[in-house]
Scaffold this motif. Structure first.
Motif, mmCIF file in Angstrom:
data_model
loop_
_atom_site.group_PDB
_atom_site.id
_atom_site.type_symbol
_atom_site.label_atom_id
_atom_site.label_comp_id
_atom_site.label_asym_id
_atom_site.label_seq_id
_atom_site.Cartn_x
_atom_site.Cartn_y
_atom_site.Cartn_z
ATOM 1 N N PHE A 53 0.845 -1.195 0.000
ATOM 2 C CA PHE A 53 0.000 0.000 0.000
ATOM 3 C C PHE A 53 0.886 1.252 0.000
ATOM 4 O O PHE A 53 1.879 1.305 0.716
ATOM 5 C CB PHE A 53 -0.911 0.022 1.229
ATOM 6 N N PRO A 54 0.518 2.278 -0.776
ATOM 7 C CA PRO A 54 1.335 3.496 -0.837
ATOM 8 C C PRO A 54 1.465 4.216 0.509
ATOM 9 O O PRO A 54 2.477 4.849 0.789
ATOM 10 C CB PRO A 54 0.595 4.380 -1.845
ATOM 11 N N GLY A 55 0.424 4.128 1.338
ATOM 12 C CA GLY A 55 0.457 4.812 2.624
ATOM 13 C C GLY A 55 -0.624 4.312 3.546
ATOM 14 O O GLY A 55 -1.366 3.369 3.238
ATOM 15 N N TYR A 56 -0.761 4.965 4.705
ATOM 16 C CA TYR A 56 -1.687 4.510 5.736
ATOM 17 C C TYR A 56 -3.148 4.663 5.312
ATOM 18 O O TYR A 56 -3.987 3.822 5.646
ATOM 19 C CB TYR A 56 -1.438 5.284 7.033
ATOM 20 N N VAL A 57 -3.450 5.714 4.578
ATOM 21 C CA VAL A 57 -4.830 5.932 4.130
ATOM 22 C C VAL A 57 -5.286 4.768 3.254
ATOM 23 O O VAL A 57 -6.364 4.193 3.443
ATOM 24 C CB VAL A 57 -4.962 7.271 3.369
ATOM 25 N N GLN A 58 -4.464 4.414 2.254
ATOM 26 C CA GLN A 58 -4.815 3.309 1.356
ATOM 27 C C GLN A 58 -4.869 1.987 2.118
ATOM 28 O O GLN A 58 -5.696 1.113 1.820
ATOM 29 C CB GLN A 58 -3.798 3.225 0.217
ATOM 30 N N PHE A 59 -3.977 1.834 3.107
ATOM 31 C CA PHE A 59 -3.983 0.633 3.931
ATOM 32 C C PHE A 59 -5.293 0.501 4.694
ATOM 33 O O PHE A 59 -5.897 -0.577 4.749
ATOM 34 C CB PHE A 59 -2.802 0.677 4.904
#
Length: 299
Positions: free
Chosen positions: A71-77
Protein backbone atom coordinates in the motif's frame (compact mmCIF):
# COMPACT_ATOMS: atom_id res chain seq x y z
CA UNK A 1 7.48 -6.25 -0.90
CA UNK A 2 4.10 -7.51 -2.14
CA UNK A 3 4.02 -7.22 -5.92
CA UNK A 4 1.92 -4.55 -7.60
CA UNK A 5 0.10 -7.25 -9.57
CA UNK A 6 -1.19 -8.98 -6.46
CA UNK A 7 -2.30 -5.66 -5.03
CA UNK A 8 -4.06 -4.52 -8.18
CA UNK A 9 -6.03 -7.70 -8.82
CA UNK A 10 -7.02 -8.16 -5.19
CA UNK A 11 -5.86 -11.78 -4.94
CA UNK A 12 -4.52 -11.31 -1.41
CA UNK A 13 -6.34 -9.95 1.60
CA UNK A 14 -4.51 -7.71 4.05
CA UNK A 15 -3.96 -10.57 6.52
CA UNK A 16 -2.54 -12.76 3.74
CA UNK A 17 -0.15 -10.01 2.68
CA UNK A 18 1.01 -9.63 6.26
CA UNK A 19 1.57 -13.37 6.62
CA UNK A 20 3.44 -13.45 3.30
CA UNK A 21 5.84 -10.64 4.14
CA UNK A 22 6.23 -11.27 7.89
CA UNK A 23 9.27 -13.59 7.43
CA UNK A 24 11.23 -10.75 5.80
CA UNK A 25 10.15 -7.93 8.13
CA UNK A 26 12.58 -6.27 10.55
CA UNK A 27 11.68 -6.46 14.23
CA UNK A 28 9.93 -3.06 14.40
CA UNK A 29 7.61 -3.91 11.51
CA UNK A 30 7.00 -7.41 12.89
CA UNK A 31 5.52 -5.78 16.02
CA UNK A 32 2.96 -4.00 13.83
CA UNK A 33 2.23 -7.22 11.95
CA UNK A 34 1.60 -9.18 15.13
CA UNK A 35 -0.69 -6.46 16.49
CA UNK A 36 -2.74 -6.45 13.27
CA UNK A 37 -2.98 -10.22 13.09
CA UNK A 38 -4.41 -10.17 16.62
CA UNK A 39 -6.68 -7.18 15.94
CA UNK A 40 -7.25 -6.89 12.14
CA UNK A 41 -9.66 -3.92 12.34
CA UNK A 42 -7.53 -1.76 14.65
CA UNK A 43 -6.56 0.68 11.84
CA UNK A 44 -10.23 1.57 11.38
CA UNK A 45 -10.28 3.06 14.87
CA UNK A 46 -6.70 4.28 15.27
CA UNK A 47 -4.74 7.08 13.66
CA UNK A 48 -1.28 6.26 12.36
CA UNK A 49 0.23 7.78 15.52
CA UNK A 50 -2.07 5.79 17.80
CA UNK A 51 -1.31 2.55 15.95
CA UNK A 52 2.41 3.24 16.21
CA UNK A 53 2.14 3.86 19.94
CA UNK A 54 0.18 0.66 20.51
CA UNK A 55 2.79 -1.33 18.55
CA UNK A 56 5.65 0.37 20.36
CA UNK A 57 7.12 1.87 17.21
CA UNK A 58 6.99 5.10 15.16
CA UNK A 59 4.57 6.51 12.56
CA UNK A 60 7.40 6.37 10.00
CA UNK A 61 7.73 2.63 10.64
CA UNK A 62 3.97 2.20 10.15
CA UNK A 63 4.28 3.97 6.78
CA UNK A 64 7.16 1.66 5.78
CA UNK A 65 5.07 -1.30 6.93
CA UNK A 66 2.20 -0.21 4.66
CA UNK A 67 4.57 0.00 1.70
CA UNK A 68 6.09 -3.35 2.58
CA UNK A 69 2.73 -5.08 2.15
CA UNK A 70 1.81 -3.20 -1.02
CA UNK A 71 0.00 0.00 0.00
CA UNK A 72 1.34 3.50 -0.84
CA UNK A 73 0.46 4.81 2.62
CA UNK A 74 -1.69 4.51 5.74
CA UNK A 75 -4.83 5.93 4.13
CA UNK A 76 -4.81 3.31 1.36
CA UNK A 77 -3.98 0.63 3.93
CA UNK A 78 -7.07 1.59 5.98
CA UNK A 79 -9.20 1.31 2.85
CA UNK A 80 -7.85 -2.22 2.32
CA UNK A 81 -8.65 -3.12 5.92
CA UNK A 82 -12.17 -1.69 5.56
CA UNK A 83 -12.72 -3.66 2.36
CA UNK A 84 -11.63 -6.88 4.03
CA UNK A 85 -13.85 -6.13 7.03
CA UNK A 86 -16.85 -5.75 4.71
CA UNK A 87 -16.03 -9.01 2.96
CA UNK A 88 -15.49 -10.70 6.29
CA UNK A 89 -18.92 -9.75 7.57
CA UNK A 90 -20.47 -11.41 4.53
CA UNK A 91 -18.51 -14.65 4.48
CA UNK A 92 -16.76 -14.87 7.84
CA UNK A 93 -17.93 -18.42 8.52
CA UNK A 94 -16.67 -19.78 5.21
CA UNK A 95 -13.45 -17.76 5.54
CA UNK A 96 -12.69 -19.26 8.93
CA UNK A 97 -13.75 -22.74 7.81
CA UNK A 98 -11.75 -22.75 4.59
CA UNK A 99 -8.71 -20.73 5.57
CA UNK A 100 -8.13 -20.46 9.31
CA UNK A 101 -8.37 -24.09 10.33
CA UNK A 102 -6.12 -27.12 10.76
CA UNK A 103 -6.77 -30.80 10.24
CA UNK A 104 -8.87 -32.54 12.88
CA UNK A 105 -9.17 -36.28 13.61
CA UNK A 106 -12.83 -36.38 12.62
CA UNK A 107 -12.49 -34.40 9.37
CA UNK A 108 -14.24 -35.91 6.37
CA UNK A 109 -12.22 -36.55 3.18
CA UNK A 110 -13.96 -33.49 1.74
CA UNK A 111 -12.73 -31.39 4.70
CA UNK A 112 -9.19 -32.67 4.23
CA UNK A 113 -9.24 -31.91 0.51
CA UNK A 114 -10.61 -28.40 0.97
CA UNK A 115 -8.21 -27.55 3.82
CA UNK A 116 -5.15 -28.76 1.94
CA UNK A 117 -6.18 -27.05 -1.29
CA UNK A 118 -6.65 -23.74 0.53
CA UNK A 119 -3.32 -24.07 2.34
CA UNK A 120 -1.40 -24.86 -0.84
CA UNK A 121 -3.04 -22.09 -2.85
CA UNK A 122 -2.26 -19.58 -0.10
CA UNK A 123 1.37 -20.73 -0.02
CA UNK A 124 1.75 -20.22 -3.77
CA UNK A 125 0.06 -16.81 -3.60
CA UNK A 126 2.27 -15.76 -0.72
CA UNK A 127 5.41 -16.84 -2.57
CA UNK A 128 4.37 -15.08 -5.78
CA UNK A 129 3.64 -11.90 -3.84
CA UNK A 130 7.12 -11.59 -2.32
CA UNK A 131 9.30 -13.12 -5.05
CA UNK A 132 11.89 -10.57 -6.17
CA UNK A 133 11.79 -11.03 -9.95
CA UNK A 134 14.67 -8.64 -10.57
CA UNK A 135 16.90 -10.69 -8.29
CA UNK A 136 15.49 -13.89 -9.77
CA UNK A 137 16.48 -12.75 -13.26
CA UNK A 138 20.01 -11.90 -12.10
CA UNK A 139 20.40 -15.34 -10.51
CA UNK A 140 19.10 -17.00 -13.70
CA UNK A 141 21.66 -15.05 -15.72
CA UNK A 142 24.46 -16.31 -13.50
CA UNK A 143 23.21 -19.90 -13.70
CA UNK A 144 23.01 -19.75 -17.49
CA UNK A 145 26.59 -18.47 -17.73
CA UNK A 146 28.12 -20.65 -14.99
CA UNK A 147 30.45 -23.52 -15.95
CA UNK A 148 29.28 -25.37 -12.83
CA UNK A 149 26.20 -25.08 -10.60
CA UNK A 150 25.93 -26.77 -7.21
CA UNK A 151 22.56 -27.29 -5.50
CA UNK A 152 22.48 -28.27 -1.83
CA UNK A 153 19.48 -29.66 0.02
CA UNK A 154 19.24 -31.93 3.05
CA UNK A 155 16.28 -34.10 4.08
CA UNK A 156 13.05 -32.95 2.43
CA UNK A 157 14.90 -30.25 0.47
CA UNK A 158 17.07 -32.92 -1.19
CA UNK A 159 14.18 -33.80 -3.51
CA UNK A 160 13.89 -30.13 -4.51
CA UNK A 161 17.63 -29.98 -5.27
CA UNK A 162 17.48 -33.18 -7.31
CA UNK A 163 14.49 -31.96 -9.34
CA UNK A 164 16.20 -28.66 -10.14
CA UNK A 165 19.45 -30.41 -11.08
CA UNK A 166 17.64 -32.75 -13.49
CA UNK A 167 15.79 -29.91 -15.20
CA UNK A 168 18.84 -27.67 -15.55
CA UNK A 169 21.06 -30.49 -16.77
CA UNK A 170 18.52 -31.35 -19.46
CA UNK A 171 18.84 -27.86 -20.98
CA UNK A 172 22.61 -27.86 -20.94
CA UNK A 173 23.51 -26.45 -17.50
CA UNK A 174 26.29 -28.36 -15.75
CA UNK A 175 24.30 -28.70 -12.51
CA UNK A 176 24.89 -31.11 -9.62
CA UNK A 177 22.69 -31.84 -6.60
CA UNK A 178 24.29 -32.78 -3.28
CA UNK A 179 21.98 -34.25 -0.59
CA UNK A 180 24.85 -35.36 1.66
CA UNK A 181 27.13 -33.00 3.55
CA UNK A 182 30.49 -34.70 2.88
CA UNK A 183 30.01 -34.82 -0.89
CA UNK A 184 28.56 -31.31 -0.80
CA UNK A 185 31.56 -29.93 1.05
CA UNK A 186 33.94 -31.62 -1.39
CA UNK A 187 32.18 -30.02 -4.37
CA UNK A 188 31.82 -26.65 -2.64
CA UNK A 189 35.56 -26.53 -1.94
CA UNK A 190 36.43 -26.54 -5.66
CA UNK A 191 34.06 -23.74 -6.73
CA UNK A 192 35.33 -20.39 -7.97
CA UNK A 193 34.06 -16.91 -8.88
CA UNK A 194 32.50 -18.18 -12.13
CA UNK A 195 30.25 -20.76 -10.46
CA UNK A 196 26.89 -20.57 -8.72
CA UNK A 197 25.86 -22.46 -5.57
CA UNK A 198 22.24 -22.77 -4.40
CA UNK A 199 21.18 -23.77 -0.89
CA UNK A 200 17.58 -24.89 -0.29
CA UNK A 201 16.13 -24.96 3.23
CA UNK A 202 12.63 -23.97 4.32
CA UNK A 203 13.74 -22.92 7.80
CA UNK A 204 17.06 -21.53 6.60
CA UNK A 205 18.56 -23.08 9.74
CA UNK A 206 19.63 -26.54 8.48
CA UNK A 207 23.20 -26.74 9.76
CA UNK A 208 24.56 -28.86 6.93
CA UNK A 209 23.09 -26.66 4.19
CA UNK A 210 24.43 -23.50 5.82
CA UNK A 211 27.87 -25.11 6.23
CA UNK A 212 28.10 -26.27 2.62
CA UNK A 213 26.87 -22.98 1.16
CA UNK A 214 29.37 -21.12 3.36
CA UNK A 215 32.19 -23.29 1.98
CA UNK A 216 31.07 -22.53 -1.59
CA UNK A 217 31.05 -18.81 -0.79
CA UNK A 218 34.55 -19.03 0.69
CA UNK A 219 35.63 -20.67 -2.57
CA UNK A 220 34.34 -17.68 -4.53
CA UNK A 221 30.99 -18.94 -5.85
CA UNK A 222 27.96 -16.68 -6.09
CA UNK A 223 25.66 -18.12 -3.43
CA UNK A 224 21.86 -18.24 -3.53
CA UNK A 225 19.47 -19.11 -0.69
CA UNK A 226 15.94 -20.39 -1.28
CA UNK A 227 14.23 -20.20 2.08
CA UNK A 228 11.19 -18.84 3.89
CA UNK A 229 12.90 -16.20 6.05
CA UNK A 230 15.23 -13.41 4.99
CA UNK A 231 16.52 -13.24 8.58
CA UNK A 232 17.60 -16.91 8.68
CA UNK A 233 21.30 -17.91 8.80
CA UNK A 234 21.15 -19.27 5.24
CA UNK A 235 19.61 -16.07 3.86
CA UNK A 236 22.04 -13.84 5.74
CA UNK A 237 24.98 -15.84 4.39
CA UNK A 238 23.93 -15.88 0.72
CA UNK A 239 24.72 -13.26 -1.92
CA UNK A 240 21.14 -13.57 -3.23
CA UNK A 241 18.00 -14.70 -1.40
CA UNK A 242 14.75 -15.87 -3.03
CA UNK A 243 11.92 -16.22 -0.53
CA UNK A 244 9.47 -19.13 -0.56
CA UNK A 245 7.27 -18.40 2.47
CA UNK A 246 4.36 -20.36 3.91
CA UNK A 247 1.72 -17.91 5.25
CA UNK A 248 0.92 -19.81 8.44
CA UNK A 249 2.11 -22.75 10.48
CA UNK A 250 1.98 -26.21 8.96
CA UNK A 251 -1.34 -28.03 9.04
CA UNK A 252 0.61 -31.10 10.16
CA UNK A 253 4.32 -32.12 10.31
CA UNK A 254 4.40 -33.58 6.78
CA UNK A 255 2.62 -30.66 5.10
CA UNK A 256 3.89 -30.21 1.54
CA UNK A 257 2.84 -26.58 1.10
CA UNK A 258 6.42 -25.48 1.86
CA UNK A 259 7.71 -27.78 -0.90
CA UNK A 260 5.20 -26.35 -3.37
CA UNK A 261 6.48 -22.86 -2.59
CA UNK A 262 10.06 -23.99 -3.14
CA UNK A 263 9.14 -25.72 -6.40
CA UNK A 264 7.36 -22.58 -7.57
CA UNK A 265 10.50 -20.48 -7.04
CA UNK A 266 12.68 -23.13 -8.68
CA UNK A 267 10.31 -23.36 -11.63
CA UNK A 268 10.43 -19.59 -12.20
CA UNK A 269 14.22 -19.74 -11.98
CA UNK A 270 14.41 -22.66 -14.40
CA UNK A 271 12.19 -20.96 -17.00
CA UNK A 272 14.23 -17.75 -16.81
CA UNK A 273 17.40 -19.79 -17.38
CA UNK A 274 15.74 -21.59 -20.30
CA UNK A 275 14.96 -18.24 -21.95
CA UNK A 276 18.61 -17.23 -22.16
CA UNK A 277 19.25 -19.43 -25.22
CA UNK A 278 15.76 -20.44 -26.20
CA UNK A 279 16.61 -22.21 -29.47
CA UNK A 280 19.30 -24.31 -27.77
CA UNK A 281 16.91 -25.08 -24.91
CA UNK A 282 14.22 -26.33 -27.29
CA UNK A 283 16.73 -28.42 -29.24
CA UNK A 284 18.08 -30.08 -26.09
CA UNK A 285 14.62 -30.83 -24.71
CA UNK A 286 13.63 -32.35 -28.07
CA UNK A 287 16.80 -34.44 -28.21
CA UNK A 288 16.36 -35.78 -24.66
CA UNK A 289 12.69 -36.52 -25.30
CA UNK A 290 13.59 -38.46 -28.45
CA UNK A 291 16.26 -40.42 -26.54
CA UNK A 292 13.73 -41.83 -24.06
CA UNK A 293 10.82 -42.16 -26.51
CA UNK A 294 11.47 -45.87 -26.95
CA UNK A 295 10.83 -46.42 -23.24
CA UNK A 296 7.29 -45.14 -23.43
CA UNK A 297 4.38 -47.31 -24.47
CA UNK A 298 2.31 -46.16 -27.40
CA UNK A 299 -1.17 -44.80 -26.66
Amino acid sequence: MVSSTSVADGTLRVAERIHATLPSMPAAMAKIAELLLDDPTAPLELSITELAERAGTSPATVTRFCRQIGFPGYVQFRVGVATDAALGSADDDSWRTDIHRTLEPDDTPEDVLRTLLDAHIRSLRATASVLDLTQCARVAERIAAAPHVDIYGIGGSAAMASEMQTRLYRIGVNAHAWPEVHAGLASASIQDERTTAIGISHSGRTKETVEVLARAKDSGAHTVAITSRSTSPLAQLADSCLLAPVPEQYLHPADLSAKHSQLFVLDVLYLLVAQHDYSATVARIAASAEAVAGHRRAD
